[in-house]
Design a protein around this motif. Structure first.
Motif, short mmCIF file in Angstrom:
data_model
loop_
_atom_site.label_atom_id
_atom_site.label_comp_id
_atom_site.label_asym_id
_atom_site.label_seq_id
_atom_site.Cartn_x
_atom_site.Cartn_y
_atom_site.Cartn_z
N THR A 19 16.68 -87.87 -47.18
CA THR A 19 16.64 -89.04 -48.06
C THR A 19 15.23 -89.59 -48.16
N GLY A 20 14.53 -89.64 -47.00
CA GLY A 20 13.14 -90.11 -47.00
C GLY A 20 12.23 -89.21 -47.83
N ILE A 21 12.48 -87.90 -47.78
CA ILE A 21 11.66 -86.97 -48.57
C ILE A 21 11.90 -87.20 -50.07
N GLY A 22 13.17 -87.38 -50.45
CA GLY A 22 13.46 -87.64 -51.86
C GLY A 22 12.82 -88.94 -52.33
N LEU A 23 12.93 -89.96 -51.49
CA LEU A 23 12.27 -91.23 -51.83
C LEU A 23 10.76 -91.05 -51.88
N ILE A 334 19.65 -102.65 -38.99
CA ILE A 334 19.70 -102.18 -40.38
C ILE A 334 18.34 -102.33 -41.05
N LEU A 335 17.66 -103.45 -40.77
CA LEU A 335 16.34 -103.67 -41.37
C LEU A 335 15.35 -102.61 -40.91
N GLN A 336 15.40 -102.27 -39.62
CA GLN A 336 14.49 -101.24 -39.10
C GLN A 336 14.76 -99.88 -39.74
N GLN A 337 16.02 -99.57 -39.96
CA GLN A 337 16.36 -98.31 -40.61
C GLN A 337 15.81 -98.27 -42.04
N ALA A 338 15.92 -99.40 -42.74
CA ALA A 338 15.40 -99.45 -44.11
C ALA A 338 13.88 -99.28 -44.13
N VAL A 339 13.20 -99.98 -43.21
CA VAL A 339 11.74 -99.87 -43.16
C VAL A 339 11.32 -98.47 -42.75
N ALA A 340 12.05 -97.87 -41.77
CA ALA A 340 11.73 -96.50 -41.36
C ALA A 340 11.90 -95.53 -42.52
N LEU A 341 12.94 -95.74 -43.30
CA LEU A 341 13.13 -94.89 -44.48
C LEU A 341 11.97 -95.04 -45.45
N GLY A 342 11.50 -96.27 -45.63
CA GLY A 342 10.36 -96.51 -46.51
C GLY A 342 9.09 -95.89 -45.98
N LEU A 343 8.87 -95.95 -44.66
CA LEU A 343 7.66 -95.37 -44.06
C LEU A 343 7.65 -93.85 -44.24
N ILE A 344 8.79 -93.22 -44.01
CA ILE A 344 8.87 -91.77 -44.23
C ILE A 344 8.58 -91.45 -45.69
N GLY A 345 9.19 -92.24 -46.58
CA GLY A 345 8.97 -92.01 -48.00
C GLY A 345 7.52 -92.19 -48.40
#
Length: 404
Positions: A19-23, A334-345
């Motif tokens: 998901t992070g790669i797609g983002l 949940i907030l950390q997961q969202a930010v982590a997803l954004g950082l990967i993206g």
């Protein structure tokens, strides 16, 4: 709290990473769009810097020679040269067209800005700033200096309208405001190419001239030949580029030219305003709209993914509540997961944009300031996108942990 979020990510790391790669690819497109705009601005600035001019003298009431057409008599430069504060002047023509290679056809037709400059004009405005190979124009006909982005090499033969030219020099980063590579040819050849008519049109014009009683008078020998000769030559240029003496104020030098020569004169700052605020303004607004749409799409994707991941572990969240875990801890997870997803993206997007930017046909300028702004925007988008999932998690009833 950190270990709680980390363990949950590791539990479904495959889905999270992909998901992070797609983002990230979407973020890469966003950074690239910003780079395209920066490249357009840089092309405009490079065009002005490479011209070596302090003033652009063009046809009155026009914004030439880049944003509008402009036509001046090619002897105008003589009167400008006598203005106080003027150091050097040069006639110049600009013509955007398809330039065809001659020979084995390894290089296809190239869209280029053909620039007419006086040969042997080293140090004068309008000349190529430097050469990476070869020499400058020294002859009055059939020689060319090309930017390496055109794909032409030293010694190549190219066709511009009817005439063939030999590339005698190569330069770098000499482009138009639209990013087209420049091809420099002698001024006389450029004047001919700009207003050249086909053979049938020339014959038809000569026939009309011969049939005109006012232009072909029986009692005036030589009049018809003189008229036809005047119709076959072009004495116009698009602009006169002016270099002023060191320490002189460009506005003070430009004022007498505007007042007494009845011409429009633009300083470098004014010409930059014309190029950026008018010539590429529509493209800039369109790119801005794309950036807004991509930001909204990115926020929607992050919100959907985080909400889906949260809804997939409702029972686990209920268990956390049952054992006394605070709402702040659950919201932080949940907030950390969202930010982590954004950082990967963001990392994936920055790498992707850096890799594919040189492949684009137009110059893409990726600036550090844009990357920093993009990083801040990604974090904010992820924080906002997590709000829906946090609200859903906080509304979970702890009784669901022991329910069927």
């Amino acid at each position: 709290m950190i270990s709680l979020a980390g363990r949950d990510i590791l539990h479904a790391w495959g889905k999270f990473v992909f998901t992070g790669i797609g983002l990230g690819l979407l973020i890469g497109v966003t950074l690239t769009m910003a780079g395209v705009y920066r490249g357009m601005v840089d092309d405009a600035n490079v065009l002005l810097e490479n011209s070596g001019a302090d003033l652009w003298v063009v046809q009155k009431d026009t914004q030439g020679p880049y944003a509008e057409s402009s036509s001046l008599y090619d002897d105008t430069y003589r009167s400008i040269l006598g203005i106080s504060g003027v150091a050097r002047v040069a006639n110049i023509t600009y013509l955007t067209m398809q330039v065809s290679p001659l020979g084995d056809g390894k290089v296809r037709d190239v869209r280029a800005m053909v620039v007419g400059i006086p040969p042997d004009g080293a140090g004068h405005p309008g000349q190529p700033g430097y050469l990476v190979e070869g020499r400058r124009l020294t002859r009055s006909h059939y020689e060319a200096v090309a930017d390496i982005a055109s794909g032409f090499g030293l010694g190549d033969r190219i066709r511009i309208r009817r005439n063939a030219y030999t590339v005698v020099g190569l330069t770098r980063r000499m482009v138009s405001s639209g990013g087209d590579p420049m091809v420099f040819i002698p001024l006389k050849d450029a004047q001919e190419a700009q207003f050249l008519k086909d053979n049938d049109a020339i014959r038809a014009q000569r026939a009309r001239t011969a049939q005109s009683p006012a232009l072909n008078r029986p009692g005036v020998p030589g009049l018809l030949d003189a008229v036809i000769a005047s119709q076959s030559t072009n004495t116009s240029v698009n602009a006169v580029l002016v270099q002023i003496e060191p320490g002189m104020d460009p506005d003070r030098v430009a004022e007498p030219i505007r007042r007494w020569k009845h011409l429009s004169v633009y300083t470098r700052s004014q010409m930059r305003g014309i190029l950026i605020e008018k010539l590429i303004a529509t493209a800039a607004r369109q790119i801005a709209m794309f950036l807004v749409i991509l930001a909204i799409v990115s926020a929607a994707i992050v919100a959907f993914i985080i909400y889906t991941l949260t809804m997939g572990k409702i029972r686990e969240i209920a268990v956390l509540k049952l054992i006394g875990t605070s709402n702040r801890t659950i919201a932080g997870m949940i907030l950390q997961q969202a930010v982590a997803l954004g950082l990967i993206g963001f990392v994936v997007g920055k790498i992707a944009a850096t890799l594919w930017a040189p492949i684009f046909p137009k110059y893409v300028l990726l600036e550090t300031a844009d990357a920093v702004s993009g990083f801040v925007a990604v974090v904010l988008i992820c924080v906002l996108a997590s709000v829906l999932a946090i609200r859903a998690a906080l509304n979970v009833d702890p009784a669901e942990a022991i329910g069927g």
